[in-house]
Each structure stands twice: as C-alpha cells, then as structure tokens.
Write a protein that holds these residues in place. Sequence first.
Motif, mmCIF file in Angstrom:
data_model
loop_
_atom_site.group_PDB
_atom_site.id
_atom_site.type_symbol
_atom_site.label_atom_id
_atom_site.label_comp_id
_atom_site.label_asym_id
_atom_site.label_seq_id
_atom_site.Cartn_x
_atom_site.Cartn_y
_atom_site.Cartn_z
ATOM 1 N N THR A 51 0.835 -1.193 0.000
ATOM 2 C CA THR A 51 0.000 0.000 0.000
ATOM 3 C C THR A 51 0.874 1.248 0.000
ATOM 4 O OG1 THR A 51 -1.769 -1.141 1.204
ATOM 5 C CG2 THR A 51 -1.780 1.268 1.277
ATOM 6 N N TYR A 55 -3.271 3.630 -0.973
ATOM 7 C CA TYR A 55 -3.718 3.101 -2.263
ATOM 8 C C TYR A 55 -2.951 1.823 -2.586
ATOM 9 C CZ TYR A 55 -5.693 7.774 -2.668
ATOM 10 O OH TYR A 55 -6.396 8.932 -2.438
ATOM 11 N N GLN A 59 -5.835 0.329 -7.813
ATOM 12 C CA GLN A 59 -5.673 1.778 -7.712
ATOM 13 C C GLN A 59 -4.299 2.205 -8.226
ATOM 14 O OE1 GLN A 59 -6.679 1.562 -3.466
ATOM 15 N NE2 GLN A 59 -8.108 3.275 -3.809
ATOM 16 N N MET A 88 -7.615 10.813 -7.783
ATOM 17 C CA MET A 88 -7.821 10.497 -6.363
ATOM 18 C C MET A 88 -9.033 11.249 -5.821
ATOM 19 S SD MET A 88 -3.977 10.575 -4.772
ATOM 20 C CE MET A 88 -2.836 9.201 -4.950
ATOM 21 N N SER A 92 -11.067 8.083 -6.057
ATOM 22 C CA SER A 92 -10.133 7.292 -5.226
ATOM 23 C C SER A 92 -9.372 6.282 -6.080
ATOM 24 C CB SER A 92 -10.860 6.587 -4.079
ATOM 25 O OG SER A 92 -11.379 7.528 -3.170
ATOM 26 N N LEU A 93 -9.121 6.647 -7.344
ATOM 27 C CA LEU A 93 -8.376 5.807 -8.300
ATOM 28 C C LEU A 93 -9.107 4.513 -8.639
ATOM 29 C CD1 LEU A 93 -4.668 6.328 -7.151
ATOM 30 C CD2 LEU A 93 -5.796 7.281 -9.172
ATOM 31 N N HIS A 94 -10.433 4.540 -8.542
ATOM 32 C CA HIS A 94 -11.254 3.418 -9.006
ATOM 33 C C HIS A 94 -11.977 3.828 -10.294
ATOM 34 C CE1 HIS A 94 -10.664 0.944 -5.464
ATOM 35 N NE2 HIS A 94 -11.036 1.932 -4.673
ATOM 36 N N VAL A 176 2.503 8.385 -4.419
ATOM 37 C CA VAL A 176 2.187 7.309 -5.366
ATOM 38 C C VAL A 176 3.068 7.412 -6.604
ATOM 39 C CG1 VAL A 176 0.416 6.478 -6.978
ATOM 40 C CG2 VAL A 176 -0.160 6.863 -4.574
#
Length: 367
Positions: A51, A55, A59, A88, A92-94, A176
């Motif tokens: 993680t 994330y 993601q 994001m 949320s990067l989905h 990230v």
Amino acid sequence: MKAVGVVAGCVVLVFLALVGFAACAPQQSPTGASGACSAVVVPAGELPTGTVAGYSGDQLANAAQILAAGAALGLSSRDQTIGVMTAMGESSLHVIDYGDAAGPDSRGLFQQRANGAWGSYEDRMDPFTSATNFFRAMVGNVPDRDELPPTEVAHRTQRNADPNHYTRFWEPAVAVVAALGGGGTCVTGAGAPGGDGRQLAAALVAKIDAGKITGLSGPVLDQIRWAATGENAAECSIDVRVLQIITIAADTFDSVGISSINRYCTRTLAGAGTQSRHYMAGGGHAVDFYGFNGKATTGADTNAITLIRALDALLPPGSMIGQVQCRAAAGTSITTRTATQFNDTCHHLHIDVDPKTTTLLGTGEPA
C-alpha cells in the motif's frame, strides 16, 4: 466534482515488455506542455505490491495508466502527478460505473460526463483514454499551470465547484508517483538545489546524522563533512555540482548509499584510474551510489532510472552517467538530454560532471 469539456482523442496504449507502460504518439501533440522534469514511465512488472499512501492493487495500476497517458503526450512529471491527484479526488483511483446527484451520468477515474466532450462511455471507463482526455483538457485550458497550485490546475480543467477540493490529495499523489518511478524532487518542481558548497554539504551532513545517507567507508562521508567546514579541502574537495546531485538523490529517496566521491583524496586507483573524474583534476567530480531505499542498485533498476530521470533536465553539458550496458541488458534504456552514457560495472550508479567547466545544475550559470 464533475468534468465538463474536452475534445476526445484516440490514443492506443501499447505495453512494451522491455520499457514498461508506454504509448503511441498522439495524433496531434498538445501545446503548452511545460515543466522541466521528464515524464515518469513505469517499468513493466514493477508496480508496488503493498500500500502506498492508502492506495494499492488496481488503484496503483490505474495511477500507472494515468502516468502512461501523460508520458504519451510528452507532459512533465508534475503534470502527471496532477492527473493522479485529480483522479484520487474524483474516484479514489477506481473506475467508477456510476455518478451522483450532481452528475448522474459521470463515469470513470475522472468522473467525466456524457456530454460528448469526454468521449464515449467506453472512453470514460478506460483509464488510459480518460486520462488522455483529461490531460488534453488541462493543456488547452490551463497554459499557465506551472505557476498555479496543483488544485487550481485540476479545478480549471474539471470546472468543479470547489477550487480547493483536490488540495488534500496532492501529497498522496506525490507519494504514489514516487513509488511508481517518479522522483520527489522532480515531481514537486523544486529543481536543482541552491546554495554554495558549504551550505549544501552542511545540509547533507544533517542527513548523514539522521541516517538518510550512508557510506561504504568512513572517508566517503568524511569528505562531505570536510566540505561543510572547509577542512582538508585542498586534498579532498567535492565539486559543488556533485553536492547538488547528492542532495537531489537524498531528497528523492528515503535513504541513499554512497560508495565513492573523491578518489584523489583516498589515493584509490579503481576503474579508470587517474582518468576517472573521481580522481582527475583534484578529484571529487563524480559520485557512485551503491543503493537507494535500502536496496542495492545495478544502475538499471527502478530507483536508478528514477534518479537519472530526475537529473536529466538538470545536468550540465559534459556530464556522464555510467551503466549504459546494464540498462540495455535489463531493458530499461533511456535517452538523456545532455549527459553522455558509458559502460561501467553493474553494482552501482555513476554520475559525474566535467571538471573543465563550472556550470551549475539546472541554471546554465557557472559556480
């Protein structure tokens, strides 16, 4: 936070086994692309397994596709990081297949709406295509984005209600992108560190004392300590540009290992001997890194590529970077703008500057 306007483009993502996420050139190159930092490219098979800033998994894979879209358009790492930050804040990067009260027709990583401007449903649900359309809108709508806070850039692109909505996502996005291969100093746009040799060395001594910089031998770290005080400078000096390089490395990674700086100081005849920039002209014009973030480097690994990319736009003409054959063998070859790449042993990363010049990193000005 709903996106509302861009001309859709068609870019086909190609996964190249040797260089990781890459992409075909867009049909029309964007204008106004800015930023001195090279685009971040994620090596194949090197997504983090844990993680990062909360994330993980898909993601991070989606973030990597956002970086690939930015790289395909020739955008800077800062621009790419703004794209990750925006996704994001939107999803949320989905890849979300539903909207909300403000935009019931919004879909995908960027919650782009079905008004035709953002492409088809399939475009909006595809991470790479939706990111490409986001970046095209950013380039067209925010030509002065390098002078603006990241959240303002995202706001002008997405045309959302709250210009500060994305602020809290900037630091996670930086983390990230760094985990996916981007350098912290480059991503934040800090450029080359300033200060004279003593100031740079003193700041590095603080990092040594904090355990962020380690050396294979005492004399290596002593050379930095001496540079901070001026002690023993006649025999063991360090080129101020090498101190800049070490500073960028220490700001890019949590920890840095250095194996060699000034070999004239230690009277060490290794590698190219007296012709090495470690040794010639009083020595101290080169630095060898043996590891980053607690991992040994081969000069071809992700960490080495990250540092080379962070330095690429900053190194003055006449600089050299070693391990070119190591990168060729590993499939991570990259093109550098001003530095010459040469063969060197694959147990470190060598970077040097021309002892016949004094041009500082990132300025074109003499020391």
